[in-house]
Design a protein around this motif. Structure first.
Motif, mmCIF file in Angstrom:
data_model
loop_
_atom_site.group_PDB
_atom_site.id
_atom_site.type_symbol
_atom_site.label_atom_id
_atom_site.label_comp_id
_atom_site.label_asym_id
_atom_site.label_seq_id
_atom_site.Cartn_x
_atom_site.Cartn_y
_atom_site.Cartn_z
ATOM 1 N N ILE A 18 -12.685 -17.671 9.996
ATOM 2 C CA ILE A 18 -13.488 -16.909 9.636
ATOM 3 C C ILE A 18 -12.733 -16.525 8.541
ATOM 4 O O ILE A 18 -11.998 -16.181 8.466
ATOM 5 N N ALA A 19 -14.266 -16.742 7.843
ATOM 6 C CA ALA A 19 -13.395 -16.117 6.126
ATOM 7 C C ALA A 19 -13.505 -15.055 6.661
ATOM 8 O O ALA A 19 -14.184 -13.767 7.098
ATOM 9 N N LEU A 20 -12.671 -14.239 5.688
ATOM 10 C CA LEU A 20 -12.697 -12.681 5.063
ATOM 11 C C LEU A 20 -13.826 -12.058 4.639
ATOM 12 O O LEU A 20 -14.538 -12.529 3.077
ATOM 13 N N ALA A 21 -14.044 -11.292 4.833
ATOM 14 C CA ALA A 21 -15.632 -10.498 4.162
ATOM 15 C C ALA A 21 -15.031 -10.189 2.701
ATOM 16 O O ALA A 21 -14.420 -9.350 3.051
ATOM 17 N N ALA A 22 -16.571 -10.017 2.047
ATOM 18 C CA ALA A 22 -15.772 -10.196 0.998
ATOM 19 C C ALA A 22 -15.687 -8.671 0.495
ATOM 20 O O ALA A 22 -15.139 -7.983 -0.168
ATOM 21 N N CYS A 23 -16.255 -7.676 1.663
ATOM 22 C CA CYS A 23 -16.240 -6.186 1.200
ATOM 23 C C CYS A 23 -14.525 -5.044 1.401
ATOM 24 O O CYS A 23 -14.617 -4.291 1.616
ATOM 25 N N ASP A 24 -14.078 -6.232 1.622
ATOM 26 C CA ASP A 24 -12.632 -5.500 2.561
ATOM 27 C C ASP A 24 -12.151 -4.214 1.619
ATOM 28 O O ASP A 24 -11.727 -5.191 -0.012
ATOM 29 N N ARG A 25 -12.092 -3.226 1.515
ATOM 30 C CA ARG A 25 -11.833 -2.379 0.232
ATOM 31 C C ARG A 25 -9.780 -3.128 0.339
ATOM 32 O O ARG A 25 -9.913 -2.258 -1.802
ATOM 33 N N PHE A 26 -9.579 -3.245 0.579
ATOM 34 C CA PHE A 26 -7.766 -3.589 0.118
ATOM 35 C C PHE A 26 -7.818 -5.101 0.030
ATOM 36 O O PHE A 26 -6.485 -5.264 -0.847
ATOM 37 N N ALA A 27 -8.650 -5.662 -0.241
ATOM 38 C CA ALA A 27 -8.807 -7.069 -0.684
ATOM 39 C C ALA A 27 -8.459 -6.794 -2.916
ATOM 40 O O ALA A 27 -7.292 -8.259 -2.590
ATOM 41 N N ALA A 28 -8.221 -6.062 -3.157
ATOM 42 C CA ALA A 28 -7.759 -6.580 -4.339
ATOM 43 C C ALA A 28 -6.278 -6.406 -4.574
ATOM 44 O O ALA A 28 -5.592 -6.493 -5.834
ATOM 45 N N ILE A 29 -5.625 -5.329 -4.131
ATOM 46 C CA ILE A 29 -4.532 -5.299 -3.813
ATOM 47 C C ILE A 29 -3.290 -6.405 -4.101
ATOM 48 O O ILE A 29 -3.030 -7.102 -3.745
ATOM 49 N N GLN A 30 -2.480 -6.466 -5.717
ATOM 50 C CA GLN A 30 -2.056 -7.545 -5.656
ATOM 51 C C GLN A 30 0.035 -7.805 -5.479
ATOM 52 O O GLN A 30 -0.191 -5.938 -4.745
ATOM 53 N N PRO A 31 0.530 -7.970 -5.598
ATOM 54 C CA PRO A 31 1.399 -7.968 -5.205
ATOM 55 C C PRO A 31 2.737 -7.003 -6.227
ATOM 56 O O PRO A 31 2.401 -6.716 -7.401
ATOM 57 N N ALA A 32 3.464 -6.632 -6.018
ATOM 58 C CA ALA A 32 4.595 -5.304 -6.306
ATOM 59 C C ALA A 32 5.737 -5.683 -6.819
ATOM 60 O O ALA A 32 5.900 -5.770 -6.058
ATOM 61 N N ALA A 33 5.894 -5.838 -8.674
ATOM 62 C CA ALA A 33 7.532 -6.613 -8.388
ATOM 63 C C ALA A 33 7.827 -5.050 -8.714
ATOM 64 O O ALA A 33 8.017 -4.645 -9.460
ATOM 65 N N GLY A 34 9.466 -5.017 -8.638
ATOM 66 C CA GLY A 34 10.129 -4.548 -9.160
ATOM 67 C C GLY A 34 11.399 -3.586 -8.823
ATOM 68 O O GLY A 34 11.890 -4.168 -8.253
ATOM 69 N N PRO A 35 10.985 -2.307 -8.408
ATOM 70 C CA PRO A 35 12.151 -1.408 -8.003
ATOM 71 C C PRO A 35 11.250 -1.691 -5.945
ATOM 72 O O PRO A 35 10.368 -2.252 -5.354
ATOM 73 N N LEU A 36 13.375 -0.933 -5.118
ATOM 74 C CA LEU A 36 13.052 -0.957 -3.973
ATOM 75 C C LEU A 36 11.623 -0.185 -3.390
ATOM 76 O O LEU A 36 10.699 0.360 -4.399
ATOM 77 N N ALA A 37 10.837 -0.711 -2.485
ATOM 78 C CA ALA A 37 9.722 -0.075 -1.780
ATOM 79 C C ALA A 37 10.206 1.904 -1.040
ATOM 80 O O ALA A 37 11.438 2.141 -0.732
ATOM 81 N N PRO A 38 9.202 2.619 -1.513
ATOM 82 C CA PRO A 38 9.994 3.850 -1.013
ATOM 83 C C PRO A 38 10.385 4.001 0.610
ATOM 84 O O PRO A 38 9.154 3.004 0.999
ATOM 85 N N PRO A 39 11.133 4.551 1.394
ATOM 86 C CA PRO A 39 10.741 3.907 2.419
ATOM 87 C C PRO A 39 9.567 4.739 3.487
ATOM 88 O O PRO A 39 8.751 5.622 3.355
ATOM 89 N N LEU A 40 9.407 3.632 3.789
ATOM 90 C CA LEU A 40 8.460 4.076 5.466
ATOM 91 C C LEU A 40 8.557 5.179 6.262
ATOM 92 O O LEU A 40 7.254 5.409 6.347
ATOM 93 N N LYS A 41 9.471 5.396 6.412
ATOM 94 C CA LYS A 41 9.418 6.659 7.268
ATOM 95 C C LYS A 41 9.235 7.587 6.813
ATOM 96 O O LYS A 41 8.442 7.963 7.431
ATOM 97 N N SER A 42 8.717 7.541 5.242
ATOM 98 C CA SER A 42 8.089 8.850 4.983
ATOM 99 C C SER A 42 6.818 9.058 4.638
ATOM 100 O O SER A 42 5.959 9.751 4.253
ATOM 101 N N LEU A 43 6.003 7.766 4.886
ATOM 102 C CA LEU A 43 4.599 7.658 4.868
ATOM 103 C C LEU A 43 3.619 6.828 5.761
ATOM 104 O O LEU A 43 2.434 7.688 5.867
ATOM 105 N N VAL A 44 4.633 6.787 6.868
ATOM 106 C CA VAL A 44 3.886 6.537 8.132
ATOM 107 C C VAL A 44 3.524 7.649 9.466
ATOM 108 O O VAL A 44 4.809 7.944 9.583
ATOM 109 N N PRO A 45 2.606 8.177 9.374
ATOM 110 C CA PRO A 45 1.640 9.320 10.570
ATOM 111 C C PRO A 45 2.531 9.260 12.221
ATOM 112 O O PRO A 45 1.985 10.050 13.050
ATOM 113 N N ALA A 46 4.449 8.634 11.962
ATOM 114 C CA ALA A 46 4.317 8.187 13.241
ATOM 115 C C ALA A 46 5.634 7.401 13.110
ATOM 116 O O ALA A 46 6.318 7.018 11.682
#
Length: 366
Positions: A18-46
């Motif tokens: 089944i094809a992805l719905a075109a209206c998905d709001r996250f679909a435009a996000i592109q790969p990010a090269a460069g620095p390490l990712a900020p810690p996930l434990k500080s961003l996730v609400p759990a």
């Protein structure tokens, strides 16, 4: 002894064309090269968690990234019955002990995985075993294993994957044949609760978002087991996501699951770009696959975020970096080019990372 398992008993993911719905709001996000990712434990609400194995404890880069991003650890293989139970009902918890000790020494809480699974144990708990002996050894295994870590575990996957592959009923297995289809589950939860009364006890299953009929069967099973007195404390959705499912399907499952009022664990999240075989050539571009990943993971994170705080048990990925994934390893799916997790091999954010950050914080990621 090998630190990694000779073969991980994981299942193929069911994919729907089944094809992805075109209206998905996250679909435009592109790969990010460069620095390490900020810690996930500080961003996730759990609590944010990932899996690990004893061989990785000797890898400084893995340890660094786990401690950077995680507040919870799930042993990937060390607590499965194929490792803990030997001939003649002998036990070996040494690898499990190492994982629990590592977590404790580094301030990580531990989620146990898994006590009873249809896929394992039939070589010892076989159909020729007298039923009285079967039941006695079943109780002894659960009480010994769970009780070993009394007071040290946040929770346990007590019963893993009891629902049939397509959602049409429950799995017939050595446990159900000896102790009854519902009986083996009720008994497992009772024994685990007696062994560690403070741990949250989970029923854990996969394809709940991918196959609506399976999600419905699973939730009805939880309701029935609760009525039978099983001390179920939470539900685990593995979330091995088929990135081609329709938009809204994940949201709908979480809405229905939340209605039970139990804590929910996203327990084994990954989101493979590659389809399993048998469906002909995959003509999607890499960009399309990334867009599908980002949309589905963003929807999952949004659905988790809408849960009441008390129902957000943890958000766990099955492996932390792409190269940690069972999909990449030779004993798993052996797909060296797969990218199905939030971080790349160097610990930089994959596109889906950005979707998680946006869903949880309302702002763009790193």
């Amino acid at each position: 002894m090998r630190a990694d398992p000779p073969r991980l008993n994981r299942r193929a993911l069911l994919a729907a064309p089944i094809a992805l719905a075109a209206c998905d709001r996250f679909a435009a996000i592109q790969p990010a090269a460069g620095p390490l990712a900020p810690p996930l434990k500080s961003l996730v609400p759990a609590p944010f968690g990932a899996t690990g194995m004893t061989g990785q404890l000797d890898q400084p880069d893995w340890v660094e990234q786990i401690l950077r991003h995680c507040s919870q650890l799930t042993p990937e293989w060390e607590q499965k019955m194929e490792r803990t139970l030997g001939p003649g009902f002998s036990y070996d918890f040494e690898p499990s002990d190492r994982m629990v000790a590592f977590a404790g020494d580094n301030g990580l809480r531990v989620h146990g995985h898994t006590v009873i699974w249809y896929s394992q144990g039939s070589d010892v708990f076989n159909d020729d075993l007298p039923r009285a002996r079967f039941a006695a050894e079943y109780d002894r295994y659960i009480s010994t294993f769970v009780g070993r870590y009394r007071g040290r575990m946040a929770g346990w996957d007590v019963v893993n994957e009891p629902v049939a592959e397509d959602g049409d009923g429950l799995r017939d297995c050595h446990w159900s044949r000896a102790l009854g289809m519902d009986g083996y589950m009720v008994r497992a939860f009772e024994q685990a609760h007696a062994a560690d009364p403070d741990a949250l006890l989970f029923l854990n299953e996969y394809n709940l978002e991918n196959i609506p009929a399976k999600g419905t069967t699973f939730l009805r099973l939880v309701e029935r087991l609760l009525k039978l007195g099983a001390p179920i404390g939470g539900i685990g959705t593995q979330s091995h996501l088929n990135i081609e499912i329709p938009a809204g399907q994940i949201r709908d499952f979480f809405r229905d699951a939340a209605s039970l009022g139990l804590p929910i664990h996203v327990s084994e999240l990954d989101f493979p770009m590659q389809r399993d075989g048998g469906r002909g050539p995959d003509l999607r571009s890499t960009a399309e696959r990334r867009a599908q990943q980002v949309a589905r993971v963003g929807e999952l994170a949004e659905a988790f975020m809408t849960l009441p705080e008390r129902q957000r048990y943890a958000f766990t990925t099955w492996g932390l970096r792409d190269n940690d994934s069972w999909l990449v390893r030779e004993e798993g799916k052996n797909r060296p080019d797969e990218s199905a997790l939030l971080l790349d091999a160097e610990g930089r954010p994959n596109p889906a990372y950005q979707a998680v950050v946006e869903a949880f914080t309302g702002r763009a990621g790193a």
